[in-house]
Design an enzyme around this catalytic site. Structure first.
Site, PDB file in Angstrom:
ATOM      1  CG  ASN A  18       3.782   1.028  -8.349  1.00  0.00           C
ATOM      2  OD1 ASN A  18       3.682   1.427  -9.507  1.00  0.00           O
ATOM      3  ND2 ASN A  18       3.374  -0.179  -7.971  1.00  0.00           N
ATOM      4  CD1 TRP A  19       3.781   7.776  -8.862  1.00  0.00           C
ATOM      5  CD2 TRP A  19       3.937   8.815 -10.860  1.00  0.00           C
ATOM      6  NE1 TRP A  19       4.502   8.936  -8.678  1.00  0.00           N
ATOM      7  CE2 TRP A  19       4.602   9.601  -9.894  1.00  0.00           C
ATOM      8  CE3 TRP A  19       3.900   9.265 -12.178  1.00  0.00           C
ATOM      9  CZ2 TRP A  19       5.229  10.813 -10.197  1.00  0.00           C
ATOM     10  CZ3 TRP A  19       4.535  10.470 -12.489  1.00  0.00           C
ATOM     11  CH2 TRP A  19       5.177  11.233 -11.509  1.00  0.00           C
ATOM     12  CE  LYS A  20      -0.104   0.053  -7.165  1.00  0.00           C
ATOM     13  NZ  LYS A  20      -0.911  -0.852  -6.370  1.00  0.00           N
TER      14      LYS A  20
ATOM     15  CG  HIS B 137       3.434  -4.617  -8.126  1.00  0.00           C
ATOM     16  ND1 HIS B 137       2.096  -4.914  -8.124  1.00  0.00           N
ATOM     17  CD2 HIS B 137       3.614  -3.644  -7.195  1.00  0.00           C
ATOM     18  CE1 HIS B 137       1.487  -4.140  -7.226  1.00  0.00           C
ATOM     19  NE2 HIS B 137       2.388  -3.360  -6.653  1.00  0.00           N
TER      20      HIS B 137
ATOM     21  CD  GLU C  17      -1.365  -3.659  -8.619  1.00  0.00           C
ATOM     22  OE1 GLU C  17      -0.811  -2.875  -9.415  1.00  0.00           O
ATOM     23  OE2 GLU C  17      -1.794  -3.278  -7.502  1.00  0.00           O
TER      24      GLU C  17
ATOM     25  CD  GLU D 133       4.339  -3.656  -2.826  1.00  0.00           C
ATOM     26  OE1 GLU D 133       4.258  -2.454  -2.560  1.00  0.00           O
ATOM     27  OE2 GLU D 133       3.961  -4.134  -3.918  1.00  0.00           O
TER      28      GLU D 133
ATOM     29  N   GLY E 156      -3.688  -1.487  -1.903  1.00  0.00           N
ATOM     30  CA  GLY E 156      -4.836  -0.757  -2.422  1.00  0.00           C
ATOM     31  C   GLY E 156      -6.130  -1.003  -1.653  1.00  0.00           C
TER      32      GLY E 156
ATOM     33  CB  SER F 191      -2.779   0.319   2.780  1.00  0.00           C
ATOM     34  OG  SER F 191      -3.656  -0.293   1.843  1.00  0.00           O
TER      35      SER F 191
ATOM     36  N   GLY G 131       1.850   3.051  -3.310  1.00  0.00           N
ATOM     37  CA  GLY G 131       1.005   3.168  -4.495  1.00  0.00           C
ATOM     38  C   GLY G 131       0.121   4.401  -4.412  1.00  0.00           C
ATOM     39  N   GLY G 132      -1.119   4.207  -3.988  1.00  0.00           N
ATOM     40  CA  GLY G 132      -2.122   5.278  -3.978  1.00  0.00           C
ATOM     41  C   GLY G 132      -1.630   6.593  -3.384  1.00  0.00           C
TER      42      GLY G 132
HETATM   43  P1  PGA Z   1      -0.866   0.879  -2.241  1.00  0.00           P
HETATM   44  O1  PGA Z   1       0.008   0.068  -3.319  1.00  0.00           O
HETATM   45  O2  PGA Z   1       0.089   1.774  -1.493  1.00  0.00           O
HETATM   46  O3  PGA Z   1      -1.870   1.640  -3.049  1.00  0.00           O
HETATM   47  O4  PGA Z   1      -1.483  -0.128  -1.338  1.00  0.00           O
HETATM   48  C1  PGA Z   1       1.292  -0.386  -3.010  1.00  0.00           C
HETATM   49  C2  PGA Z   1       1.874  -1.099  -4.196  1.00  0.00           C
HETATM   50  O5  PGA Z   1       1.129  -1.791  -4.903  1.00  0.00           O
HETATM   51  O6  PGA Z   1       3.085  -1.003  -4.481  1.00  0.00           O
END
Ligand code: PGA
Length: 250
Positions: free
Chosen positions: A9-11, A95, A97, A167, A173, A212, A233-234
């Protein structure tokens, strides 16, 4: 036997040139003999170009969200059919967010899930509790409610063509991942609640862990019996790191 899936997930990160370099390096490093399916989810403006670059690499393309409506006067929104049209096979739905920063309710998430499937997109349905909810011993209540909101609208059979991602919000994050045991406990509960409705679906649906995930913790997380891969994500923005996560899953 469930085939693991690792989704990046590149956000809201990247640029045309950064994405091209990331995908090139990823295609160099992923090995066909690895058992895991791999998916990347770039921001909307980059979907088409990234999809072209991925070509027949075997790496799938997904959107990060979608509009529940099929088309019309919805300024700023993107429909399931548009995602399909630019080459997506999957889309992330609900998600945390989106839920927390953009006010998506359980009901809105359920409608998006249904809209995605109506265009043959596989929804990656995100579920997860906040730190406050976990500390208040409400994890299963919250995750169960989020799941039920979708099942009650889509029906259980819809999960034959869906992916779930657990999640925990406090792990996203933050660098603080759930322990493999903490994740396994919730994954097993999610699967058990599906099993109460349909045993075949419960056995076949993939439940990813997100929060994470890194090369350093992927192997022990993915070793858990009910973890079928990760939503990353990251660490999905670094080709070497993401490739190592895919190797750990496969
Ligand atoms: P993260 O994000 O790996 O940076 O914690 C995961 C996500 O939000 O899908």
């Amino acid at each position: 036997m469930r085939k693991p899936l690792v989704a990046g997930n590149w956000k809201m990160h990247g640029s045309r040139s950064e994405n091209a370099a990331l995908v090139r390096s990823l295609m160099d490093q992923l090995r066909p003999e690895w058992r895991a399916e791999v998916l990347v989810c770039p921001p909307f403006p980059y979907l088409w170009e990234t999809g072209r670059q991925l070509n027949d690499s075997g790496i799938g393309l997904g959107g990060q969200s979608l509009c529940a409506e099929p088309q019309g006067a919805f300024t700023g929104e993107v429909s399931a059919a548009m995602l399909r049209d630019v080459g997506c096979s999957h889309v992330i739905v609900g998600h945390s967010e989106r839920r927390q920063l953009f006010g998506e309710t359980d009901e809105a998430v359920a409608r998006k899930f249904v809209a995605a499937q109506a265009q043959d997109l596989v929804p990656v349905l995100c579920l997860g509790e906040t730190l406050e909810e976990r500390e208040g011993d409400r994890t299963f209540e919250v995750v169960g409610r989020q799941l039920e909101a979708v099942v009650s609208v889509s029906g259980i059979k819809a999960f034959a063509a869906a992916v779930i991602a657990y999640e925990p919000v406090w792990a996203i994050g933050t660098g603080r991942n759930a322990t493999p045991e903490q994740a396994q406990e919730v994954h097993a509960r999610i699967r058990a609640s599906l099993r109460a409705l349909d045993g075949t679906i419960a056995d076949s649906v993939r439940i990813l862990y997100g929060g994470s995930v890194k090369a350093a913790n992927a192997r022990e997380l993915f070793a858990m019996p009910d973890l079928d891969g990760g939503l990353v994500g990251g660490a999905s923005l670094k080709a070497d790191e993401f490739a190592q996560i895919c190797a750990a899953a496969g």
